[in-house]
Design a protein around this motif. Structure first.
Motif, short mmCIF file in Angstrom:
data_model
loop_
_atom_site.label_atom_id
_atom_site.label_comp_id
_atom_site.label_asym_id
_atom_site.label_seq_id
_atom_site.Cartn_x
_atom_site.Cartn_y
_atom_site.Cartn_z
N THR A 74 21.53 40.93 20.13
CA THR A 74 22.98 40.80 20.16
C THR A 74 23.58 41.49 18.93
O THR A 74 23.19 41.20 17.80
N THR A 75 24.53 42.41 19.19
CA THR A 75 25.13 43.14 18.08
C THR A 75 26.64 42.95 18.04
O THR A 75 27.30 42.83 19.06
N LEU A 76 27.16 42.92 16.83
CA LEU A 76 28.59 42.93 16.56
C LEU A 76 28.81 44.08 15.59
O LEU A 76 28.28 44.06 14.47
N ASP A 77 29.56 45.08 16.03
CA ASP A 77 29.78 46.28 15.20
C ASP A 77 28.46 46.87 14.72
O ASP A 77 28.29 47.20 13.54
N ASP A 78 27.51 46.98 15.63
CA ASP A 78 26.19 47.58 15.38
C ASP A 78 25.28 46.78 14.45
O ASP A 78 24.23 47.26 14.05
N LEU A 79 25.67 45.55 14.09
CA LEU A 79 24.81 44.66 13.31
C LEU A 79 24.13 43.68 14.25
O LEU A 79 24.81 43.01 15.03
N LYS A 80 22.80 43.59 14.17
CA LYS A 80 22.09 42.56 14.95
C LYS A 80 22.32 41.24 14.22
O LYS A 80 21.77 41.01 13.15
N ILE A 81 23.15 40.36 14.81
CA ILE A 81 23.63 39.20 14.07
C ILE A 81 22.81 37.93 14.24
O ILE A 81 22.87 37.05 13.39
N ILE A 82 22.05 37.81 15.33
CA ILE A 82 21.23 36.60 15.50
C ILE A 82 20.08 36.67 14.50
O ILE A 82 19.34 37.65 14.46
N GLY A 83 19.95 35.62 13.69
CA GLY A 83 18.94 35.60 12.64
C GLY A 83 19.45 36.12 11.31
O GLY A 83 18.75 36.07 10.31
N MET A 84 20.69 36.60 11.28
CA MET A 84 21.29 37.14 10.06
C MET A 84 21.96 36.02 9.27
O MET A 84 22.43 35.04 9.83
N ASP A 85 22.03 36.19 7.97
CA ASP A 85 22.75 35.26 7.10
C ASP A 85 24.25 35.40 7.37
O ASP A 85 24.77 36.52 7.38
N ILE A 86 24.93 34.28 7.61
CA ILE A 86 26.36 34.31 7.93
C ILE A 86 27.16 34.97 6.81
O ILE A 86 28.16 35.64 7.07
N ASN A 87 26.73 34.84 5.57
CA ASN A 87 27.48 35.43 4.45
C ASN A 87 27.49 36.95 4.52
O ASN A 87 28.47 37.57 4.12
N THR A 88 26.44 37.54 5.04
CA THR A 88 26.40 38.99 5.23
C THR A 88 27.43 39.41 6.28
O THR A 88 28.14 40.41 6.11
N VAL A 89 27.53 38.64 7.36
CA VAL A 89 28.50 38.95 8.41
C VAL A 89 29.93 38.76 7.89
O VAL A 89 30.81 39.58 8.16
N ILE A 90 30.15 37.71 7.10
CA ILE A 90 31.48 37.46 6.54
C ILE A 90 31.91 38.59 5.62
O ILE A 90 33.09 38.94 5.57
N LYS A 91 30.98 39.21 4.89
CA LYS A 91 31.33 40.35 4.03
C LYS A 91 31.96 41.47 4.84
O LYS A 91 32.87 42.15 4.39
N ASN A 92 31.45 41.67 6.06
CA ASN A 92 31.99 42.72 6.94
C ASN A 92 33.20 42.25 7.74
O ASN A 92 33.97 43.07 8.24
N HIS A 93 33.34 40.94 7.90
CA HIS A 93 34.42 40.35 8.70
C HIS A 93 35.00 39.15 7.93
O HIS A 93 34.70 38.00 8.26
N PRO A 94 35.82 39.41 6.92
CA PRO A 94 36.30 38.32 6.05
C PRO A 94 37.21 37.30 6.74
O PRO A 94 37.48 36.25 6.15
N ASP A 95 37.63 37.56 7.96
CA ASP A 95 38.48 36.61 8.70
C ASP A 95 37.68 35.48 9.33
O ASP A 95 38.25 34.54 9.90
#
Length: 147
Positions: A74-95
């Motif tokens: 599963t990708t969001l903006d080309d990042l495979k997000i399942i198994g990823m640290d939420i803080n990394t995703v928040i850096k790219n999506h601060p909302d």
């Protein structure tokens, strides 16, 4: 599997009928149904090997109401997000915000403008849920399709 916010994931489109999903993905591995206190019924179709759970709700005339994925693809903006640290995703999506703080280790995060929920355990995203856009005045879904 590419998330298309407010639309779906890959070619699985929110608002689709059960027939369309069946023709697209075939027989689900399993199904279950829950009746809520208000009398609405939610029917879940599980596609285990794809890591998907598709929900069809009676108050939405059994159209595809939500898509849940725990697939590592599963990708969001080309990042495979399942198994990823939420803080990394928040850096790219601060909302992205904490929607529910369920315990020290378990939180539900929400990306409000994209209607995506992130289920997080010990800061790691375990699964996501994609919702349609809702009309603010009627609280009814705005479907990306008209099936």
């Amino acid at each position: 599997m590419k998330i298309k916010p407010l639309i779906g994931i890959d070619n699985i489109i929110l608002g689709s009928s059960k027939e369309i999903i069946y023709n697209l993905l075939g027989q689900p591995d399993s199904t279950n149904s829950d009746e809520w206190p208000d009398g609405t019924i939610s029917e879940a179709w599980l596609y285990t090997s794809a890591g998907l759970t598709l929900n069809f709700d009676s108050d939405d005339h059994y159209r595809l109401s939500t898509i849940n994925s725990n697939s590592k693809d599963t990708t969001l903006d080309d990042l495979k997000i399942i198994g990823m640290d939420i803080n990394t995703v928040i850096k790219n999506h601060p909302d992205i915000i904490v929607d529910e703080d369920l315990s020290e280790d378990v939180k539900d995060y929400l990306y409000p403008e994209k209607e995506i929920s992130f289920w997080v355990v010990k800061n790691i995203i375990e699964h996501i849920t994609i919702f349609p856009e809702y009309d603010n005045s009627t609280n009814l879904p705005i479907w990306p399709v008209t099936q």
